[in-house]
Design an enzyme around this catalytic site. Structure first.
Site, PDB file in Angstrom:
ATOM      1  N   HIS A 346       0.802  -1.227   0.000  1.00 51.82           N
ATOM      2  CA  HIS A 346       0.000   0.000   0.000  1.00 51.82           C
ATOM      3  C   HIS A 346       0.832   1.274   0.000  1.00 51.82           C
ATOM      4  O   HIS A 346       0.297   2.344   0.301  1.00 51.82           O
ATOM      5  CB  HIS A 346      -0.920   0.030   1.230  1.00 51.82           C
ATOM      6  N   LYS A 534      -8.559  13.594   4.954  1.00 62.29           N
ATOM      7  CA  LYS A 534      -7.724  12.394   4.842  1.00 62.29           C
ATOM      8  C   LYS A 534      -6.700  12.426   5.975  1.00 62.29           C
ATOM      9  O   LYS A 534      -6.594  13.425   6.697  1.00 62.29           O
ATOM     10  CB  LYS A 534      -7.025  12.309   3.489  1.00 62.29           C
ATOM     11  N   ARG A 535      -5.960  11.357   6.126  1.00 66.92           N
ATOM     12  CA  ARG A 535      -4.901  11.307   7.133  1.00 66.92           C
ATOM     13  C   ARG A 535      -3.932  12.463   6.914  1.00 66.92           C
ATOM     14  O   ARG A 535      -3.637  12.832   5.779  1.00 66.92           O
ATOM     15  CB  ARG A 535      -4.194   9.955   7.008  1.00 66.92           C
ATOM     16  N   LYS A 540       0.722  14.164   1.583  1.00 69.04           N
ATOM     17  CA  LYS A 540      -0.635  14.462   1.127  1.00 69.04           C
ATOM     18  C   LYS A 540      -0.842  15.961   0.922  1.00 69.04           C
ATOM     19  O   LYS A 540      -1.824  16.393   0.341  1.00 69.04           O
ATOM     20  CB  LYS A 540      -1.654  13.895   2.120  1.00 69.04           C
ATOM     21  N   THR A 642      -8.650   6.242  -1.808  1.00 73.11           N
ATOM     22  CA  THR A 642     -10.040   5.803  -1.993  1.00 73.11           C
ATOM     23  C   THR A 642     -11.000   6.955  -1.764  1.00 73.11           C
ATOM     24  O   THR A 642     -12.115   6.937  -2.266  1.00 73.11           O
ATOM     25  CB  THR A 642     -10.397   4.638  -1.049  1.00 73.11           C
ATOM     26  N   LYS A 646     -14.712   8.115  -3.593  1.00 74.73           N
ATOM     27  CA  LYS A 646     -15.956   8.440  -2.881  1.00 74.73           C
ATOM     28  C   LYS A 646     -16.485   9.814  -3.326  1.00 74.73           C
ATOM     29  O   LYS A 646     -17.687   9.995  -3.528  1.00 74.73           O
ATOM     30  CB  LYS A 646     -15.714   8.420  -1.375  1.00 74.73           C
TER      31      LYS A 646
END
Length: 802
Positions: A346, A534-535, A540, A642, A646
């Site tokens: 991942h 998100k995390r 990110k 993901t 969504k």
């Protein structure tokens, strides 16, 4: 189950009185929730028992999905929908004056995960059951999960998640199926019938007690199982400090991801991982052998999937069981083991590829270390056979080297399949991160692009949109999400587009009300809802987002003619407790929010919201209301994502880099319906390999960049003190590892384009529709069908009948 709403009301009222010894008017919302939950779980049990009996007596191959996380979210409404009784129950509750939304609030989000890894696992379980496939989950029943996040004066504060405070209605404790897991001690060797044997002695035992949760398929009789393990002290042993043993034992399943910045934390995390796999494998094998099956044929009947590196110790644990408990020789045990396990990677982040110091690993798991060491010796011998004399290659690929056990290397060596989770991610693994392994095992590597369960993220989370879709193209999309492509026929249908517009506005109004209640901030539902949830991690690039907000603020302050469509920037994220840089980003978002939200010069054109304690149920509120989906990771760093799927499924448009599944979203939506910016993965990897990026050049040659970077430390931000020097240094002194400044101008330009496109309402709605229509490809049903056919070799009921 219930013939009509009156039948349901009768059962519900009788059960409530029996459970709580009070009349309905005296009952609380919590009483009502647990009453309903118990009724539903008992009904589920009929099919649950039937499914288990079917698996017990037929010859279906089964898969077990081992994951350190299962981020389930709330299950009440999902189970009602999957059972096909949602309308009856809702109508019956309405007659009784009970709001289903209100009692659903009594259900805590199960504290069993953190981010995409755990939510993916939950989506996979949903799809397995809904596709009538024999697949189960194995995880840990964390008492306090990750943590409950509070924002206090702009800082993240971690509190224990109390999700089990009132019990969990969906679980069933199975103490009769408890097993013992051994730590510490030493290994003795002895001869038996001329063969060298080993036994683990003087070990410290921990009891693993299973709690089973039903996984209900959508309108099917299949109910699979998620088995979660809880650590409890073993029986008393003379000379043991039982209170110390109790504390150390319960710590194993108390928190998800204990801080591993020190040896004590590393030991606890390694304990967690072995606890999960040892208990799970004993359970799997007990079930397998109870059917009188041959241990030598295990791989023909069982496939075990490792979700990232956390459960990789399952490989040496199965070897231990086959060698020490079943008397197989090494070659046969290895043949069975390496044909049983499959592994999903991942990440492309080298720091996220787990490795454990031998000095911690060996004393904690002495027999497992012996086996891993033997696997390494034999693996290195096979490498020598193919690459004689290439010591550098062997050193890089070894499972144990430089005093560390490398878990990803063990996973690849011991699995028959290694997959990435997006097309670009898999290529990066093959060509860069795991290139040496790909050269050695090219047949093992394959891609399985992630997916999400559309039944939760569209059917449940956005019921108004689901109804609009069903009215247009029928309900087949619920079982066959690729049927969403039928929405393309409505691209020029003004009435249909208006329906989409109404749904989005309704969801935005609901979220605006929630923001007012939780944050005390009034936001404009007519503004663009620009969302990054998100995390929290540097790659990110929440930092890029917030620096751009600061840039827009500066434009308002300096240019009275500047204007833009009002925009509400919404953030949600948890930072790991020991990840101090990420915590500084949260503080920065809060400081920028304080700066811009009430400045009269901005005229309300910008609002910034950080919604604390991000979790599945909060995501279900935010995602349907989003106009823009921020997927802005440094290209090559996000394996898949993901959240991007969504948002797409709910009609938000992506602003993103060509990273992870964004590449495939671009293919499905078309370039005119997505906002792509920034460096490509190839360009990023070239910088890493060859150098040539100097963040100072961008700082000195772009006045906008220089201004926002300086504002981190020049006192512009309220309550800033010295909080953001570390961020300032990361961008300049440390040369901006994630290329925030390199991509800044491109990001600002694409955001300006997105804002202008939004003002063309009809055009924006068309883009939104095209994204929804293309999102069916990203259903976890498609992903699971690919896993089932290409990796696990499992079939569902219908195929079994044929």
């Amino acid at each position: 189950m219930f013939s009509d709403k009156n039948d349901f009301k009768e059962v519900f009222l009788k059960r409530l009185e029996m459970m709580y010894g009070k009349t309905f008017p005296e009952s609380t919302s919590r009483d009502q929730y647990f009453t309903l939950g118990n009724i539903i779980r008992e009904y589920i049990s009929i099919n649950w028992i039937g499914t288990n009996e079917q698996y017990r007596f037929n010859n279906q191959k089964q898969v077990y999905y081992l994951s350190i996380e299962f981020l389930l979210g709330r299950l009440l409404r999902q189970n009602l929908m999957n059972l096909g009784i949602y309308e009856i129950v809702e109508a019956g509750l309405n007659d009784l004056g009970i709001d289903l939304d209100e009692i659903e609030e009594e259900e805590a989000d199960a504290g069993l995960g953190n981010g995409g890894l755990g939510r993916l696992a939950a989506c996979f379980l949903d799809s397995l059951a809904s596709l009538d496939l024999p697949g189960h989950g194995c995880g840990i029943r964390y008492k306090h999960g990750l943590f409950e996040q509070k924002i206090v004066k702009g800082f993240q504060v971690e509190l224990p998640e109390q999700w089990l405070r009132h019990g969990h209605v969906w679980e069933v404790r199975k103490p009769d199926l408890a097993v013992e897991v051994l730590f510490w001690g030493r290994v003795e060797s002895f001869k038996e019938n001329g063969h060298l044997k080993f036994r683990h002695v003087d070990a410290e035992g921990v009891t693993a007690v299973p709690y089973d949760m039903p996984v209900v398929g959508y309108q099917t009789s299949t109910v699979n199982t998620l088995r979660l393990w809880s650590a409890e002290p073993s029986s008393y042993q003379a000379g043991r400090d039982m209170m110390k043993h109790k504390r150390e034992t319960e710590a194993i399943t108390e928190f998800l991801y204990p801080d591993d910045t020190h040896d004590e934390g590393k030991t606890l995390r390694l304990k967690q991982q072995y606890f999960l796999v040892s208990a799970s494998l004993r359970s799997i094998l007990r079930s397998y052998l109870s059917r009188k099956r041959d241990i030598h044929e295990l791989h023909d009947h069982i496939s075990i999937h490792i979700n990232d590196t956390h459960p990789v110790l399952a490989i040496p644990e199965l070897m231990r069981i086959l060698l020490d408990e079943h008397g197989l020789d090494w070659e046969e045990a290895w043949e069975i083991t390496s044909r049983t396990f499959a592994y999903t990677n991942h990440t492309t982040l080298s720091e996220a590829l787990e490795r454990w110091p031998v000095r911690i690993f060996e004393p904690l798991l002495p027999r497992i270390f012996m086996i891993v060491n033997e696997i390494n010796e034999r693996f290195c011998q096979s490498l020598w056979g193919k690459y004689p004399g290439d010591w550098n290659r062997i050193e890089q690929m070894a499972i144990i080297s430089h005093g560390e056990v490398k878990m990803a290397h063990l996973a690849i060596a011991g699995s028959f399949s290694v997959n990435g989770v997006a097309a670009i991610h898999t290529e990066i693994l093959k060509q860069r991160e795991m290139n040496l392994f790909y050269q050695f095992y090219p047949e093992k590597f394959n891609n399985k692009t992630n997916g999400i369960t559309h039944r939760r993220w569209l059917l449940k989370a956005n019921q108004p949109l689901s109804k609009v879709v069903t009215n247009a193209i029928g309900s087949e999309w619920i079982h066959q999400p690729e049927k969403l492509q039928g929405l393309h026929a409505f691209r020029e249908d003004r009435m249909f587009l208006e329906e989409l517009h109404k749904v989005k506005n309704h969801k935005k109004q609901q979220l605006a009300q929630k923001i007012l209640e939780q944050n005390g901030l009034r936001v404009d539902p007519e503004s663009i809802f620009d969302v990054q949830i998100k995390r929290l991690h540097a790659y990110k690039r929440q930092l890029l987002n917030v620096l751009h907000i600061l840039h827009l603020y500066n434009r308002f302050r300096e240019d009275s003619s500047f204007d833009m469509h009002p925009r509400t920037f919404i953030f949600g994220a948890k930072a790991s407790p020991g990840y101090f840089y990420a915590k500084k980003i949260i503080k920065l978002i809060d400081s920028v929010a304080k700066l811009v939200n009430h400045d009269p010069v901005v005229k309300g054109r910008i609002k910034v919201v950080f919604m604390e304690n991000y979790r599945v149920s909060l995501a279900e509120d935010i995602i349907p209301a989003a106009d823009i989906s921020e997927q802005i990771s440094t290209a090559s760093k996000e394996a898949s994502g993901t959240g991007n799927m969504k948002f797409m499924m709910n009609g938000a448009l992506t602003v993103g880099t060509l990273d992870g599944a964004n590449v495939e979203i671009l293919e499905k939506s078309g370039p005119e319906n997505i906002f792509i910016f920034g460096l490509t993965a190839e360009e990023v990897m070239k910088y890493y390999a060859e150098g040539g990026y100097y963040s100072m050049e961008y700082y000195h040659h772009d006045e906008h960049i220089k201004q926002v970077v300086n504002q981190l430390i020049d006192g512009t931000l309220p309550d800033s003190a010295d909080h953001f020097e570390e961020i300032f240094d990361s961008l300049l002194t440390e040369n901006d590892q994630y290329f925030v400044l390199r991509d800044f101008a491109s990001y600002a330009a694409i955001q300006e384009k997105a804002g202008k496109d939004y003002e063309d309402t009809a055009g924006w709605l068309q883009k939104s529709l095209i994204n929804i229509a293309g999102s069916g490809h990203f259903s976890s049903d498609r992903t699971i069908k690919e896993y089932a056919a290409d990796i696990w070799g499992i079939t569902g009921k219908e195929l079994m009948k044929k």
